[in-house]
Write an enzyme that holds these catalytic residues in place. Structure first.
Site, PDB file in Angstrom:
ATOM      1  N   ALA A   1      46.657  38.833  51.781  1.00 47.95           N
ATOM      2  CA  ALA A   1      45.874  37.682  51.317  1.00 47.95           C
ATOM      3  C   ALA A   1      45.442  36.792  52.472  1.00 47.95           C
ATOM      4  O   ALA A   1      45.249  35.595  52.317  1.00 47.95           O
ATOM      5  CB  ALA A   1      46.700  36.874  50.310  1.00 47.95           C
TER       6      ALA A   1
ATOM      7  N   ARG B   1      32.348  37.218  52.080  1.00 47.81           N
ATOM      8  CA  ARG B   1      31.304  37.486  51.086  1.00 47.81           C
ATOM      9  C   ARG B   1      31.391  36.568  49.860  1.00 47.81           C
ATOM     10  O   ARG B   1      30.477  36.521  49.054  1.00 47.81           O
ATOM     11  CB  ARG B   1      31.392  38.965  50.658  1.00 47.81           C
TER      12      ARG B   1
ATOM     13  N   GLN C   1      49.640  35.592  59.309  1.00 44.29           N
ATOM     14  CA  GLN C   1      48.938  36.563  60.165  1.00 44.29           C
ATOM     15  C   GLN C   1      47.815  35.809  60.873  1.00 44.29           C
ATOM     16  O   GLN C   1      46.836  35.410  60.245  1.00 44.29           O
ATOM     17  CB  GLN C   1      48.342  37.701  59.327  1.00 44.29           C
TER      18      GLN C   1
ATOM     19  N   GLY D   1      36.596  52.325  50.781  1.00 46.92           N
ATOM     20  CA  GLY D   1      36.970  53.420  51.661  1.00 46.92           C
ATOM     21  C   GLY D   1      36.944  54.725  50.878  1.00 46.92           C
ATOM     22  O   GLY D   1      37.350  54.762  49.720  1.00 46.92           O
TER      23      GLY D   1
ATOM     24  N   ASN E   1      39.447  54.634  47.889  1.00 53.79           N
ATOM     25  CA  ASN E   1      40.769  54.056  48.104  1.00 53.79           C
ATOM     26  C   ASN E   1      40.900  52.760  47.321  1.00 53.79           C
ATOM     27  O   ASN E   1      40.107  51.832  47.490  1.00 53.79           O
ATOM     28  CB  ASN E   1      40.920  53.780  49.611  1.00 53.79           C
TER      29      ASN E   1
ATOM     30  N   LYS F   1      44.702  19.883  26.352  1.00 54.13           N
ATOM     31  CA  LYS F   1      45.354  20.226  27.621  1.00 54.13           C
ATOM     32  C   LYS F   1      46.825  19.826  27.568  1.00 54.13           C
ATOM     33  O   LYS F   1      47.137  18.726  27.129  1.00 54.13           O
ATOM     34  CB  LYS F   1      44.652  19.470  28.755  1.00 54.13           C
TER      35      LYS F   1
ATOM     36  N   TYR G   1      44.878   9.271  31.358  1.00 51.21           N
ATOM     37  CA  TYR G   1      44.747   9.203  32.818  1.00 51.21           C
ATOM     38  C   TYR G   1      44.267   7.843  33.279  1.00 51.21           C
ATOM     39  O   TYR G   1      43.256   7.323  32.794  1.00 51.21           O
ATOM     40  CB  TYR G   1      43.744  10.283  33.259  1.00 51.21           C
TER      41      TYR G   1
HETATM   42  C1  UD1 Z   1      39.903  47.625  51.775  1.00 48.05           C
HETATM   43  C2  UD1 Z   1      40.195  49.024  52.325  1.00 48.05           C
HETATM   44  C3  UD1 Z   1      39.287  50.019  51.591  1.00 48.05           C
HETATM   45  C4  UD1 Z   1      39.539  49.924  50.096  1.00 48.05           C
HETATM   46  C5  UD1 Z   1      39.362  48.482  49.585  1.00 48.05           C
HETATM   47  C6  UD1 Z   1      39.855  48.400  48.162  1.00 48.05           C
HETATM   48  C7  UD1 Z   1      40.901  48.840  54.666  1.00 48.05           C
HETATM   49  C8  UD1 Z   1      40.475  48.986  56.080  1.00 48.05           C
HETATM   50  N1  UD1 Z   1      39.952  49.067  53.731  1.00 48.05           N
HETATM   51  O1  UD1 Z   1      38.542  47.312  52.108  1.00 48.05           O
HETATM   52  O2  UD1 Z   1      39.561  51.340  52.043  1.00 48.05           O
HETATM   53  O3  UD1 Z   1      38.646  50.786  49.410  1.00 48.05           O
HETATM   54  O4  UD1 Z   1      40.145  47.578  50.376  1.00 48.05           O
HETATM   55  O5  UD1 Z   1      39.607  47.120  47.598  1.00 48.05           O
HETATM   56  O6  UD1 Z   1      42.052  48.559  54.411  1.00 48.05           O
HETATM   57  N2  UD1 Z   1      43.327  41.091  54.739  1.00 48.05           N
HETATM   58  C9  UD1 Z   1      44.349  40.500  55.463  1.00 48.05           C
HETATM   59  N3  UD1 Z   1      44.265  40.454  56.816  1.00 48.05           N
HETATM   60  C10 UD1 Z   1      43.226  40.981  57.507  1.00 48.05           C
HETATM   61  C11 UD1 Z   1      42.191  41.602  56.768  1.00 48.05           C
HETATM   62  C12 UD1 Z   1      42.271  41.646  55.387  1.00 48.05           C
HETATM   63  O7  UD1 Z   1      45.306  40.002  54.880  1.00 48.05           O
HETATM   64  O8  UD1 Z   1      43.251  40.896  58.734  1.00 48.05           O
HETATM   65  C13 UD1 Z   1      43.425  41.145  53.270  1.00 48.05           C
HETATM   66  C14 UD1 Z   1      42.270  40.454  52.558  1.00 48.05           C
HETATM   67  O9  UD1 Z   1      42.589  39.089  52.312  1.00 48.05           O
HETATM   68  C15 UD1 Z   1      42.168  41.241  51.255  1.00 48.05           C
HETATM   69  C16 UD1 Z   1      42.689  42.619  51.622  1.00 48.05           C
HETATM   70  O10 UD1 Z   1      43.385  42.477  52.856  1.00 48.05           O
HETATM   71  O11 UD1 Z   1      42.993  40.705  50.230  1.00 48.05           O
HETATM   72  C17 UD1 Z   1      41.578  43.644  51.771  1.00 48.05           C
HETATM   73  O12 UD1 Z   1      40.666  43.189  52.768  1.00 48.05           O
HETATM   74  P1  UD1 Z   1      39.115  43.334  52.575  1.00 48.05           P
HETATM   75  O13 UD1 Z   1      38.453  42.778  53.777  1.00 48.05           O
HETATM   76  O14 UD1 Z   1      38.697  42.826  51.258  1.00 48.05           O
HETATM   77  O15 UD1 Z   1      38.986  44.929  52.638  1.00 48.05           O
HETATM   78  P2  UD1 Z   1      37.880  45.826  51.974  1.00 48.05           P
HETATM   79  O16 UD1 Z   1      36.661  45.831  52.840  1.00 48.05           O
HETATM   80  O17 UD1 Z   1      37.687  45.480  50.553  1.00 48.05           O
HETATM   81 CA    CA Z   2      38.350  43.840  49.223  1.00 51.11          CA
END
Ligand code: UD1
Ligand code: CA
Length: 427
Positions: A9, A15, A75, A142, A172, A320, A356
């Site tokens: 996360a 995007r 991270q 992927g 993936n 609520k 409130y």
């Molecule tokens: C990723 C996968 C892709 C898969 C897709 C499924 C990789 C390289 N690619 O692509 O194969 O089909 O998810 O939804 O893994 N994040 C971190 N640290 C980072 C980068 C990302 O915590 O340095 C987290 C993001 O917050 C997110 C998740 O990892 O929750 C996935 O990252 P994102 O950039 O959305 O990867 P995709 O391009 O969707």
């Molecule tokens: Ca993603």
């Protein structure tokens, strides 16, 4: 076998085009994307690691406030999904169990699916299992590359794929099960020789193959479950999928949804049998609705709402964080917030609980005991209690507690001036 979850996360979520909200804290019907993922694993893992980076403090605060068992790991900088997972290595040096990796932006995955995925991993005696699915339009995901004998070879990202690989529809899902002690050394060996210059988590597949480990794919049938949220368009689409799934569950359980196309009900709402939900009703967050209720049309339940049996929450009513006891009516155009309503209470049209104070920012409670009747267009200025059986006259502005069985009336006396209109005309 002990299972720990790692939820990614930390990414920027470019995007989403959001300045104020990290991607994983965007919401579907009152719950964050990350919340869905955490809720889906919390019943079967011993510990959750949430990798945070972009807007780290906000994500960390959210996790601390809502999921006290989960821990966050920072991270920084964010060098890719493989780098993200490597952040947990220091915490799991001697760990011998299973690690389940998920993405914080994939909220539609079901708990049952994750359990079946882990069972598959265990029964295959797998060292590394990746979840895949078939998408008609696999763009952005992927691609799963297989050998001639159909065994797994590697995963190629959209940006690294050639035309032939792009045509592959098996993708993936971004969910992995690892025999940790066998796979952990992969994380110090990942390379960044790819189009994005990142450490790809997906490269652990080819790494595992090179090490002659037992690497498998679990093909998920309902591809909707791994729908990833990368943009606002994805967010709207995921909300639709989630809602359809929820409404079907309620209808199967004996709830009438008059118009599923205009009704939105969150996953964490319970609804009793024979309750009718009228069109254009929006129910978000965690709520409990009893049997034989009528909700809507155009009602808005905002979370933390408990509605007992035989209750009516009518049109243009917002509720609520309140309890409405059985046989009570809130028929029209009212706001009920931070309130407790007893049984057989009647709330006249246009009643507001003024909960409130915008100057002190303090929210206060309104308590209406059994058999209380509130006249139309009244304001209950909280904190305030109306004791059993008391009545409030229409247009009442109630700033003090009202004793049982009494009448509270704040109207100035009605004056009727005879022939007033005629006198105006003859002037
Ligand atoms: C990723 C996968 C892709 C898969 C897709 C499924 C990789 C390289 N690619 O692509 O194969 O089909 O998810 O939804 O893994 N994040 C971190 N640290 C980072 C980068 C990302 O915590 O340095 C987290 C993001 O917050 C997110 C998740 O990892 O929750 C996935 O990252 P994102 O950039 O959305 O990867 P995709 O391009 O969707
Ligand atoms: Ca993603």
């Amino acid at each position: 076998m002990d299972i720990k979850a790692v939820i990614l996360a930390a990414g920027k979520g470019t995007r989403m085009k959001s300045e104020t909200t990290p991607k994983v804290l965007h919401e579907i019907m009152g719950k964050s994307l990350l919340g869905y993922v955490l809720d889906n694993v919390k019943n079967f893992v011993s510990e959750e690691f949430v990798i945070v980076g972009h807007h780290a403090q906000e994500v960390e605060n959210y996790v601390k406030a809502n999921y006290s068992n989960a821990r966050t790991v920072l991270q920084t900088p964010q060098l890719g999904t493989g780098h993200a997972v490597s952040m947990v290595c220091p915490y799991l040096e001697d760990y011998e169990g299973t690690v389940l990796i998920l993405c914080g932006d994939t909220p539609l995955i079901k708990e049952d699916t994750l359990r079946a995925f882990i069972d598959f991993h265990t029964s295959k005696n797998s060292d590394l299992t990746v979840m895949s699915t078939i998408f008609d339009n696999p763009t952005n995901y992927g691609r799963i590359i297989r050998e001639n004998d159909n065994s797994l070879k590697c995963i190629v990202e959209e940006k690294d794929a050639n035309a032939e690989q792009k045509a592959i529809k098996e993708v993936n899902a971004g969910i992995y099960c690892l025999n940790w002690s066998k796979i952990k050394s992969a994380f110090s060996q990942l390379k960044t020789n790819n189009a994005q210059g990142e450490y790809y988590l997906t490269d652990i597949i080819s790494w595992g193959k090179e090490q002659n480990l037992n690497v498998n794919a679990y093909i998920l049938e309902d591809s909707d479950e791994i729908y990833g949220i990368n943009s606002r368009l994805n967010l709207a689409q995921a909300t639709k999928i989630m809602n359809k799934r929820n409404l079907e569950k309620y209808m199967i359980n004996g709830v009438t949804i008059v118009d599923p196309d205009s009704t939105w009900i969150s996953e964490d709402t319970e609804i009793g049998q024979d309750t009718i939900i009228y069109p254009a009703t929006y129910i978000e967050g965690k709520n409990k609705i009893g049997k034989n209720c009528k909700i809507g049309p155009c009602a808005h339940l905002r979370g933390g709402v408990e509605v007992c049996d035989n209750v009516k929450v009518g049109n243009f009513v917002e509720v609520k964080k309140s309890k409405i006891s059985s046989n009570t009516n809130v028929g029209h155009l009212s706001y009920i917030g931070d309130s407790e309503l007893g049984e057989h209470v009647n709330i006249g049209a246009g009643t507001i609980t003024a909960n409130y104070n915008p100057l002190t920012k303090i929210k206060s409670k309104t308590v209406l005991k059994d058999n209380v009747k509130i006249g139309s267009n009244s304001v209950l200025v909280a904190p305030v209690t109306v004791e059993e059986g008391a009545n409030v006259g229409a247009g009442g502005i109630i700033t003090k507690d009202v004793s049982a069985w009494s009448l509270a009336i704040t109207r100035s006396p009605l004056k009727i001036v005879a022939d007033w209109v005629k006198m105006q005309i003859s002037k």
